[in-house]
Write a protein that holds these residues in place. Structure first.
Motif, PDB file in Angstrom:
ATOM      1  N   TYR A  16       0.848  -1.182   0.000  1.00  0.00           N
ATOM      2  CA  TYR A  16       0.000   0.000   0.000  1.00  0.00           C
ATOM      3  C   TYR A  16       0.890   1.241   0.000  1.00  0.00           C
ATOM      4  O   TYR A  16       1.965   1.241   0.596  1.00  0.00           O
ATOM      5  N   ASP A  17       0.420   2.304  -0.632  1.00  0.00           N
ATOM      6  CA  ASP A  17       1.018   3.621  -0.480  1.00  0.00           C
ATOM      7  C   ASP A  17       0.146   4.376   0.510  1.00  0.00           C
ATOM      8  O   ASP A  17      -1.079   4.384   0.377  1.00  0.00           O
ATOM      9  N   VAL A  18       0.776   4.996   1.494  1.00  0.00           N
ATOM     10  CA  VAL A  18       0.068   5.807   2.485  1.00  0.00           C
ATOM     11  C   VAL A  18       0.692   7.192   2.425  1.00  0.00           C
ATOM     12  O   VAL A  18       1.874   7.353   2.740  1.00  0.00           O
ATOM     13  N   VAL A  19      -0.086   8.183   1.987  1.00  0.00           N
ATOM     14  CA  VAL A  19       0.451   9.536   1.818  1.00  0.00           C
ATOM     15  C   VAL A  19      -0.561  10.569   2.293  1.00  0.00           C
ATOM     16  O   VAL A  19      -1.758  10.305   2.351  1.00  0.00           O
ATOM     17  N   GLY A  20      -0.038  11.752   2.628  1.00  0.00           N
ATOM     18  CA  GLY A  20      -0.933  12.871   2.898  1.00  0.00           C
ATOM     19  C   GLY A  20      -0.736  13.581   4.215  1.00  0.00           C
ATOM     20  O   GLY A  20      -1.157  14.727   4.363  1.00  0.00           O
ATOM     21  N   VAL A  21      -0.115  12.917   5.201  1.00  0.00           N
ATOM     22  CA  VAL A  21       0.075  13.589   6.478  1.00  0.00           C
ATOM     23  C   VAL A  21       1.156  14.652   6.294  1.00  0.00           C
ATOM     24  O   VAL A  21       2.244  14.375   5.806  1.00  0.00           O
ATOM     25  N   THR A  22       0.836  15.886   6.670  1.00  0.00           N
ATOM     26  CA  THR A  22       1.785  16.984   6.580  1.00  0.00           C
ATOM     27  C   THR A  22       2.960  16.700   7.502  1.00  0.00           C
ATOM     28  O   THR A  22       2.787  16.244   8.624  1.00  0.00           O
ATOM     29  N   ASP A  23       4.170  16.955   7.007  1.00  0.00           N
ATOM     30  CA  ASP A  23       5.368  16.727   7.806  1.00  0.00           C
ATOM     31  C   ASP A  23       6.269  17.947   7.723  1.00  0.00           C
ATOM     32  O   ASP A  23       6.740  18.266   6.637  1.00  0.00           O
ATOM     33  N   PRO A  24       6.469  18.668   8.830  1.00  0.00           N
ATOM     34  CA  PRO A  24       5.950  18.366  10.165  1.00  0.00           C
ATOM     35  C   PRO A  24       4.487  18.770  10.304  1.00  0.00           C
ATOM     36  O   PRO A  24       3.978  19.565   9.524  1.00  0.00           O
ATOM     37  N   THR A  25       3.855  18.208  11.310  1.00  0.00           N
ATOM     38  CA  THR A  25       2.473  18.546  11.629  1.00  0.00           C
ATOM     39  C   THR A  25       2.410  19.023  13.081  1.00  0.00           C
ATOM     40  O   THR A  25       3.357  18.852  13.838  1.00  0.00           O
ATOM     41  N   ILE A  26       1.293  19.602  13.429  1.00  0.00           N
ATOM     42  CA  ILE A  26       1.078  20.085  14.797  1.00  0.00           C
ATOM     43  C   ILE A  26       0.172  19.084  15.501  1.00  0.00           C
ATOM     44  O   ILE A  26      -0.859  18.668  14.943  1.00  0.00           O
ATOM     45  N   ALA A  27       0.542  18.696  16.699  1.00  0.00           N
ATOM     46  CA  ALA A  27      -0.238  17.725  17.470  1.00  0.00           C
ATOM     47  C   ALA A  27      -1.713  18.128  17.503  1.00  0.00           C
ATOM     48  O   ALA A  27      -2.043  19.284  17.730  1.00  0.00           O
ATOM     49  N   GLY A  28      -2.572  17.149  17.238  1.00  0.00           N
ATOM     50  CA  GLY A  28      -4.010  17.384  17.291  1.00  0.00           C
ATOM     51  C   GLY A  28      -4.619  17.927  16.012  1.00  0.00           C
ATOM     52  O   GLY A  28      -5.813  18.200  15.973  1.00  0.00           O
ATOM     53  N   THR A  29      -3.829  18.060  14.953  1.00  0.00           N
ATOM     54  CA  THR A  29      -4.338  18.573  13.678  1.00  0.00           C
ATOM     55  C   THR A  29      -4.874  17.420  12.831  1.00  0.00           C
ATOM     56  O   THR A  29      -4.126  16.487  12.522  1.00  0.00           O
ATOM     57  N   PRO A  30      -6.153  17.453  12.438  1.00  0.00           N
ATOM     58  CA  PRO A  30      -6.684  16.399  11.567  1.00  0.00           C
ATOM     59  C   PRO A  30      -5.997  16.431  10.203  1.00  0.00           C
ATOM     60  O   PRO A  30      -5.828  17.497   9.605  1.00  0.00           O
ATOM     61  N   GLU A  31      -5.591  15.270   9.732  1.00  0.00           N
ATOM     62  CA  GLU A  31      -4.890  15.137   8.451  1.00  0.00           C
ATOM     63  C   GLU A  31      -5.659  14.199   7.528  1.00  0.00           C
ATOM     64  O   GLU A  31      -6.257  13.217   7.974  1.00  0.00           O
ATOM     65  N   THR A  32      -5.603  14.502   6.237  1.00  0.00           N
ATOM     66  CA  THR A  32      -6.236  13.662   5.225  1.00  0.00           C
ATOM     67  C   THR A  32      -5.198  12.709   4.654  1.00  0.00           C
ATOM     68  O   THR A  32      -4.108  13.140   4.260  1.00  0.00           O
ATOM     69  N   VAL A  33      -5.524  11.427   4.630  1.00  0.00           N
ATOM     70  CA  VAL A  33      -4.606  10.392   4.175  1.00  0.00           C
ATOM     71  C   VAL A  33      -5.232   9.655   3.001  1.00  0.00           C
ATOM     72  O   VAL A  33      -6.423   9.335   3.025  1.00  0.00           O
ATOM     73  N   THR A  34      -4.410   9.375   1.989  1.00  0.00           N
ATOM     74  CA  THR A  34      -4.858   8.572   0.848  1.00  0.00           C
ATOM     75  C   THR A  34      -4.095   7.258   0.836  1.00  0.00           C
ATOM     76  O   THR A  34      -2.864   7.246   0.972  1.00  0.00           O
ATOM     77  N   VAL A  35      -4.827   6.157   0.693  1.00  0.00           N
ATOM     78  CA  VAL A  35      -4.229   4.831   0.611  1.00  0.00           C
ATOM     79  C   VAL A  35      -4.448   4.310  -0.816  1.00  0.00           C
ATOM     80  O   VAL A  35      -5.578   4.280  -1.305  1.00  0.00           O
TER      81      VAL A  35
END
Length: 113
Positions: A16-35
């Motif tokens: 699987y490819d798992v992408v989309g989480v912003t890096d770096p991110t701020i704790a508690g920030t909802p992120e959109t992920v595509t698989v």
């Protein structure tokens, strides 16, 4: 001679490819992920209808529930605001096939501030 219009179907499940989480991110920030589901030849496995399970090494991460792909997904599914890393540090978001836990994909090295 030549033959045209040959249909090639995806091979066995590979990863699987798992992408989309912003890096770096701020704790508690909802992120959109595509698989994206891949076959062993790295093609998108458009016929995948298995179930994936999310995990993370962030002990208090909020992750999507298990998801069963449907034919209309064509091997790709987006989880809008589905991942929330909550602990500062460096973490991964991983998916595995619910039946064959050796088939996996992950986004690694995500810094959470």
């Amino acid at each position: 001679g030549t033959q045209s219009a040959i249909t090639v179907n995806p091979g066995p499940l590979g990863s699987y490819d798992v992408v989309g989480v912003t890096d770096p991110t701020i704790a508690g920030t909802p992120e959109t992920v595509t698989v994206t589901v891949r076959d062993v030849f790295n093609n998108i496995k458009t016929d995948y209808t298995g179930t994936i399970v999310f995990s993370s090494d962030d002990p208090i991460a909020v992750l999507p529930a298990n998801y069963t792909f449907v034919a209309l997904d064509n091997g790709v599914h987006t989880f809008t605001n589905g991942v929330e890393l909550r602990t500062t540090g460096t973490y991964y978001v991983r998916v595995v096939d619910s039946v064959d836990g050796t088939k996996l994909g992950e986004q690694t090295g995500i810094d959470v501030n």
